[in-house]
Design an enzyme around this catalytic site. Structure first.
Site, PDB file in Angstrom:
ATOM      1  N   TYR A  68      -2.598  10.557   1.230  1.00 46.85           N
ATOM      2  CA  TYR A  68      -3.463  10.679   0.054  1.00 46.85           C
ATOM      3  C   TYR A  68      -3.421  12.097  -0.507  1.00 46.85           C
ATOM      4  O   TYR A  68      -3.471  12.291  -1.724  1.00 46.85           O
ATOM      5  CB  TYR A  68      -4.894  10.297   0.429  1.00 46.85           C
ATOM      6  CG  TYR A  68      -5.029   8.834   0.781  1.00 46.85           C
ATOM      7  CD1 TYR A  68      -5.417   7.888  -0.172  1.00 46.85           C
ATOM      8  CD2 TYR A  68      -4.755   8.382   2.073  1.00 46.85           C
ATOM      9  CE1 TYR A  68      -5.518   6.544   0.155  1.00 46.85           C
ATOM     10  CE2 TYR A  68      -4.857   7.041   2.404  1.00 46.85           C
ATOM     11  CZ  TYR A  68      -5.239   6.129   1.428  1.00 46.85           C
ATOM     12  OH  TYR A  68      -5.326   4.790   1.749  1.00 46.85           O
ATOM     13  N   HIS A  74      -7.012  -6.864  -0.626  1.00 47.91           N
ATOM     14  CA  HIS A  74      -5.911  -5.912  -0.542  1.00 47.91           C
ATOM     15  C   HIS A  74      -4.852  -6.301   0.476  1.00 47.91           C
ATOM     16  O   HIS A  74      -3.668  -6.052   0.290  1.00 47.91           O
ATOM     17  CB  HIS A  74      -6.483  -4.537  -0.192  1.00 47.91           C
ATOM     18  CG  HIS A  74      -5.468  -3.460  -0.020  1.00 47.91           C
ATOM     19  ND1 HIS A  74      -4.577  -3.103  -1.014  1.00 47.91           N
ATOM     20  CD2 HIS A  74      -5.195  -2.640   1.048  1.00 47.91           C
ATOM     21  CE1 HIS A  74      -3.810  -2.109  -0.582  1.00 47.91           C
ATOM     22  NE2 HIS A  74      -4.159  -1.824   0.658  1.00 47.91           N
ATOM     23  N   ASP A  77       0.851  -1.187   0.000  1.00 46.06           N
ATOM     24  CA  ASP A  77       0.000   0.000   0.000  1.00 46.06           C
ATOM     25  C   ASP A  77       0.894   1.247   0.000  1.00 46.06           C
ATOM     26  O   ASP A  77       1.770   1.369  -0.865  1.00 46.06           O
ATOM     27  CB  ASP A  77      -0.940  -0.060   1.215  1.00 46.06           C
ATOM     28  CG  ASP A  77      -2.015   1.002   1.227  1.00 46.06           C
ATOM     29  OD1 ASP A  77      -2.985   0.873   0.463  1.00 46.06           O
ATOM     30  OD2 ASP A  77      -1.886   1.974   1.990  1.00 46.06           O
TER      31      ASP A  77
END
Length: 328
Positions: free
Chosen positions: A250, A306, A145
Site C-alpha cells: 500500500y 472482494h 487484489d
C-alpha cells in the site's frame, strides 16, 4: 520439491467441500471438471518449492502439464497467500494447464525484504521466477487484489509475453476512477495501511482477530472463510516481517500510480478479463480496465464480495476456463 499442497489441503474439510461444490456445478456446466477423484489426482501433481530471484527467496506451488501445455500464473493479494487458490488451482491442473502459484514478495513463505514492493518490481520477480523454473515465457496471468496490480504491471512491461490477462476485483493505482475511489469509505484501509508503523503496532499479536474481521467485512459469502482458513492466514501473517511487508504494498501506491499512468499511454492488446464481486468492484471493473486495455470482457459475480475466488470459486473457475486458451 515436495508435495506439500496435498498434505496441507487434501485432507481438510476445505477440499471435501470444494469437491462437492464443483461436482454440483458440473452437472450444469461441462466447463467444470466434475469428479472428486480427478481433483484429487490434480492436487497430487501440485508440488511446492523455493527459488531465489531478484534478491528474494520465493515459495511457490507448481503443477506441470504435458510438454507444450499453456502456462497459467496465479497471483494472490493482501490478506491472502497462494492458499487462496486452493479451489481454482486444482481445477486448472485437472484440465491440463501448467499452473504456477507463488507467494508474493514478503508474504506467505516467501522472504520478506525491506524494500521493492512497487508492483513493476514484483512483476520482475515473477518474470524471473517463470524463467528460473524453465516455463514457457508466454504466460496467462491471473491476479487478485495486489496480484492483479502486479499482473497489470507485468503485462504492460512485457505485452508480447502475456497471452491473456485476468484481473480479479481490484482497481489499478493511477487509473480512473482511482483518485475518487481512494477517498471513499470502501477503501478506508488503503489510507490506514499506508501510515508508517502504526498498522503493524495495532495488529501485531491480533492477526487472527483482525484478519477474520477484515475478510468478513470484505465478503458477501462469509461462509467462504472457515476457522481453518482463517487460522491458516493468521499463521502466515504472524510470521516475522509479514505485516510490514504486506503494508508496503500500500505504501508503494504513489509510485505504482506514476508507473501505471505511463503504462496506460499504450493500451494492452491481449484479451483481458475483469472479474469482480457484486458487493465490491464488480460493477465498475469492466469500464475501469477499458482505460488500459483494448479488448476487455467483464464479469460481475453475484453473491460475492472482494474474495471472488474463495466466495464463488465455481463461477470464477468457469469464467477462467472459458477465457483461457486451450491447455494444449
Amino acid at each position: 520439491m515436495k508435495n506439500m499442497f496435498a498434505s496441507a489441503f487434501i485432507a481438510t474439510s476445505l477440499f471435501v467441500a470444494g469437491a462437492a461444490h464443483y461436482a454440483h456445478a458440473a452437472s450444469n456446466d461441462d466447463n467444470i471438471p466434475a469428479a472428486a477423484p480427478a481433483i484429487a489426482a490434480a492436487v497430487a501433481k501440485i508440488a511446492d518449492g523455493k527459488a531465489d530471484v531478484n534478491g528474494v527467496r520465493y515459495h511457490y506451488l507448481l503443477a506441470q502439464g504435458k510438454p507444450g501445455a499453456a502456462v497459467v500464473v496465479l497471483l494472490h493479494g493482501w490478506a491472502s497467500t497462494s492458499y487462496m487458490w486452493r479451489y481454482v488451482m486444482p481445477q486448472l491442473v485437472a484440465r491440463g494447464y501448467t499452473v504456477l502459484a507463488p507467494d508474493l514478495r514478503g508474504l506467505g513463505d516467501t522472504s520478506k525484504p525491506a524494500t521493492g514492493y512497487e508492483k513493476a518490481n514484483i512483476a520482475d520477480d515473477i518474470r524471473m521466477l517463470v524463467a528460473k523454473l524453465n516455463l514457457d515465457p508466454h504466460i496467462n496471468l491471473v491476479g487478485h487484489d495486489m496480484g492483479g496490480m502486479v499482473a497489470y504491471a507485468y503485462a504492460a512491461q512485457h505485452p508480447d509475453e502475456v497471452r491473456t490477462l485476468a484481473i480479479l476485483d481490484v482497481p489499478l493505482p493511477g487509473i480512473e476512477p482511482w483518485d475518487q475511489l481512494i477517498q471513499t469509505p470502501r477503501t478506508w484501509h488503503f489510507r490506514f495501511y499506508s501510515v508508517q508503523d502504526v498498522p503493524e503496532m495495532l495488529i501485531a499479536g491480533r492477526e487472527l482477530e483482525y484478519l477474520k474481521w477484515f475478510h468478513h467485512s470484505e465478503a458477501v459469502n462469509t461462509r467462504a472463510f472457515s476457522n481453518e482458513a482463517e487460522e491458516t492466514y493468521a499463521r502466515e501473517y504472524a510470521m516475522p516481517g509479514a505485516l510490514r511487508a504486506g503494508f508496503e504494498y500500500y505504501r508503494a501506491f504513489p509510485e505504482d500510480a506514476k508507473a501505471n499512468r505511463e503504462f496506460a499511454k499504450t493500451k494492452l492488446t491481449m484479451p483481458v478479463l475483469g472479474i469482480g464481486g457484486s458487493g465490491s468492484f464488480g460493477p465498475i471493473i469492466g469500464d475501469h480496465l477499458r482505460h488500459v486495455a483494448a479488448h476487455v470482457e467483464a464479469l460481475n459475480v453475484q453473491g460475492s464480495g472482494h474474495w471472488v475466488a474463495e466466495e464463488q470459486p465455481a463461477v470464477v473457475t468457469n469464467a477462467l476456463l472459458k477465457f483461457l486458451p486451450r491447455p494444449q
